[in-house]
Design an enzyme around this catalytic site. Sequence first.
Site, short mmCIF file in Angstrom:
data_model
loop_
_atom_site.label_atom_id
_atom_site.label_comp_id
_atom_site.label_asym_id
_atom_site.label_seq_id
_atom_site.Cartn_x
_atom_site.Cartn_y
_atom_site.Cartn_z
N HIS A 55 0.79 -1.23 0.00
CA HIS A 55 0.00 0.00 0.00
C HIS A 55 0.82 1.27 0.00
CE1 HIS A 55 -4.18 -1.40 0.45
NE2 HIS A 55 -3.60 -2.47 0.96
N LYS A 65 0.51 14.41 1.64
CA LYS A 65 -0.78 14.75 1.03
C LYS A 65 -0.92 16.25 0.79
CE LYS A 65 -3.24 10.75 3.04
NZ LYS A 65 -3.98 10.08 1.93
N THR A 99 -8.40 6.75 -2.57
CA THR A 99 -9.74 6.26 -2.87
C THR A 99 -10.76 7.38 -2.62
OG1 THR A 99 -9.89 5.37 -0.62
CG2 THR A 99 -9.33 3.82 -2.39
N LYS A 142 -8.97 13.95 4.23
CA LYS A 142 -8.13 12.76 4.23
C LYS A 142 -7.23 12.87 5.45
CE LYS A 142 -6.62 13.94 0.06
NZ LYS A 142 -6.49 12.74 -0.73
N ARG A 143 -6.48 11.82 5.79
CA ARG A 143 -5.54 11.94 6.90
C ARG A 143 -4.61 13.12 6.66
NH1 ARG A 143 -5.63 7.88 10.94
NH2 ARG A 143 -3.88 9.09 11.76
N LYS A 157 -14.42 8.47 -4.67
CA LYS A 157 -15.74 8.80 -4.10
C LYS A 157 -16.23 10.13 -4.63
CE LYS A 157 -13.99 6.71 0.09
NZ LYS A 157 -13.35 7.09 1.37
C1 LIG Z 1 -12.08 7.26 1.64
C2 LIG Z 1 -11.64 7.61 2.99
C3 LIG Z 1 -10.28 7.81 3.26
C4 LIG Z 1 -9.22 7.74 2.18
O1 LIG Z 1 -9.07 9.01 1.60
P1 LIG Z 1 -7.82 9.38 0.68
O2 LIG Z 1 -8.18 10.72 0.14
O3 LIG Z 1 -7.74 8.34 -0.39
O4 LIG Z 1 -6.63 9.41 1.56
C5 LIG Z 1 -9.90 8.13 4.54
N1 LIG Z 1 -10.82 8.25 5.52
C6 LIG Z 1 -12.13 8.09 5.30
C7 LIG Z 1 -13.08 8.25 6.43
C8 LIG Z 1 -12.59 7.76 4.04
O5 LIG Z 1 -13.90 7.58 3.83
#
Ligand SMILES: *Cc1c(COP(=O)(O)O)cnc(C)c1O
Length: 829
Positions: free
Chosen positions: A372, A571, A673, A565-566, A677
């Site tokens: 990952h 990032k 991911t 995101k985190r 979304k």
């Molecule tokens: C989809 C999702 C992530 C992943 O987000 P990235 O932008 O791909 O880092 C992290 N936390 C939650 C709650 C999510 O739904």
Amino acid sequence: MPAYTSRTVYRPVQLTPLANDAKAIGTDFQRYLSYHLGRFQGCAPFYTYEALAYTLRDRLMVDWRNTWDTQLQPGSRRAYYLSLEFLIGRAMGNHLLNLGIKNETDQAMLELSERLEEIADQEPDAGLGNGGLGRLAACFMDSCATLQLPVMGYGLRYEYGMFRQHIDNGYQVEEPDRWLRNGNPWEIERSEYCQRVHFGGRSEHYRDGLGNQRARWVDTQDVLAVPFDMPISGYRNKTVNTLRLWKAAATDEFNLGEFNAGSYTEAVGAKNSAEHISMVLYPNDSSENGKELRLRQQYFLASASIQDAMRVWERHEARDYRDFAAENVFQMNDTHPTIAVAELMRILMDEKGLNWEQSWSITTRCMAYTNHTLLPEALEKWPLGLFERLLPRILEIIYEINARFLRQVSLKWPGDIERQKRMSIIEEGSQRHVRMAWLAIVGSFSVNGVAALHSQLLRDGLFHDFYQLWPEKFNNKTNGVTPRRWVAYANPGLTALISETIGDSWVADLSQLERLKPYAEPHHEAFHARWREVKFANKQRLAALVKAECDVDFDPTALFDVQVKRIHEYKRQLLNVLHVIHLYLRIKNGRMDNWTNRCVLIGGKAAPGYVMAKRIIKLVNNVAAVVNSDPDVNGRLKLAFLPNYRVSSMEIIAPATDLSEQISTAGKEASGTGNMKFMMNGAVTIGTYDGANIEIMDAVGAENFFLFGLKADEVDAMGRDYHPWRYVSQDNDLHDVLMLLRSGHFNPYEPYIFDMILDALQSPHDPWKTLADFRSYVDAQEHVSLAWQDQVRWTRMSILNTASSGFFSTDRTMREYNREIWKLKPGAM
Ligand SMILES: *Cc1c(COP(=O)(O)O)cnc(C)c1O
């Protein structure tokens, strides 16, 4: 513990499925509330949720049992998804959607003067994961059930999930998340299938009756693993798969031994230390922390799960372990569970009596590994001393795996000592370590990355030596997300519009969204108008959340520009903040040409020990305070930090977003991911050429994507020749932004607190090359602003993003895993 024999045979059950009309649902709900829970309407709202959850779980039960029976036919192959994280979120709305009884349930609740939405809102998120990796596991489970694939998830039932984030004076404060405090109505405890996991002790060698050299692990301290099953429903297909989560418990004898020595209270104390193993999720995303308890968690999951899979497989008569690999495959989600390689070897040799060659042949046909991340700080390495003390027998097996492997390397590359050092599972040095990723590659028949670029970087870089040795092991499986949760459930307005337009088969076959493409053309005015109305209503819903959580007013007519995101330097939330400060300066300096009103939303948790990430949160909050209260700004720019970002907040955020920020340093985000979304929900992306962004842009077309920044090879080539001051001296906008930050404008009462951020940005050693991408990011944002001003053009781009998102369904991802790795037969219920 109830008596249980390993030869218990399931008998077909004759159960009548429960009625799904509003009357039956209402009656069951009332019976649970009053006769089971002993509460009555008007009670604390959590109990209405609990009663409804039981009512719905009942409606999964027959399918759950039948799915289990069907998948356990002798000779049928099964896959096990091993993951330390499953970021599930809430279950109620998802099961209602999958069962297709949302309207009936709505009506049943209305007749009792309850509101379904309020009841469902009582459910705590099952936050058993940090971010993308854990959420991916949850989306995979959903798609496997929908595709009727015989896949079971194995994870840990943490008492405390991902911490709750509070903001106090702009700083992150962590609070424990006791999500099980009021019980979990979805789970079923199955103590009869508990497993015993060993720790400590030593390994003993002996000859068996046939004169074979054997080993056994003795004087161990054992911990019990108790399984709790969660139902994973498929979309309207009578399939209910299982997510099995292990809870740690003390063994009875352990206590008894101490008890006989006269120390009753110490005995009970020992129980506590056993139970610590599944107490808390480690809140680190993309970084390892090397704690002993974490290694215990990893082995606990691996051992309990493999023993359980073997127990299930052995239930049929006359099992020969040489057939095990034909019927079982384990997919390891990152290196966290890869100690499973050595554990399967141990059980086959020490407990089933197979020899090394037989056991290795089985193991390397059963195990598959997903990588990952390429970030060095995330690559797990365990000190040998710790391993030796905690898992002596396992370490012995790893040594033997390594010795045999290095012989193979030296046969292929005679005399290449440097290569042997690089490839050794044991890293030499002042402190020797076990490299978990190396163990995973050596022990697996499949190694995959999670997006095309990432898989290529694995082959060319980190895993190059292994790729040269075993090119056939390496493959790519681009991530996805489940369209059930992320569109059909989270965005009912868009779902209704799409289904009215192209029918509803897209929910289980996302490639159907292609058929929306003609409607992107501007002459479909009515469709465009509806599309905008849906987005607008979703933006109102998000604005209400932002108002409630942040006390900031978001105007739904403005561009909603979102990065959730985190929080991590790679990032580059900082790049986003620099842009906001730049926009703020433009307002202050009256440079308002072609202005687009924006509401910028940032959210995400920082690992509690990650000082820089926590300071970035503080910066966002301080910049927000200044921007939002400056009368010159006058609503043209808003910034808010949304606290406690989690799955249930993303369900509100993604449908309401216009612009999706995917701005990682190229080569650092394995896939992402969140990007998918947003795309499915009609957001347009501003992003770097990184991870799955590349495939998103390919799918939607470069003209519907705002690309900027260095490419991965350019970032790499820059390496030691990075001079951030050059960017500052050549770019007045960047210079002014950094000056304003340095001046203390955003931190008048806490001087210098942002100096660490400025120093990191301006360091020639900045691995994230933030300043190198500033100009092209600001320019791309200018293109965004112009595009937004042409609402017809923007709507077209938005529709095309949704219409092109079919590839990013985890249904496609799971089909690829199955076709190329698992090779399971989909069952029909
Ligand atoms: C989809 C999702 C992530 C992943 O987000 P990235 O932008 O791909 O880092 C992290 N936390 C939650 C709650 C999510 O739904």
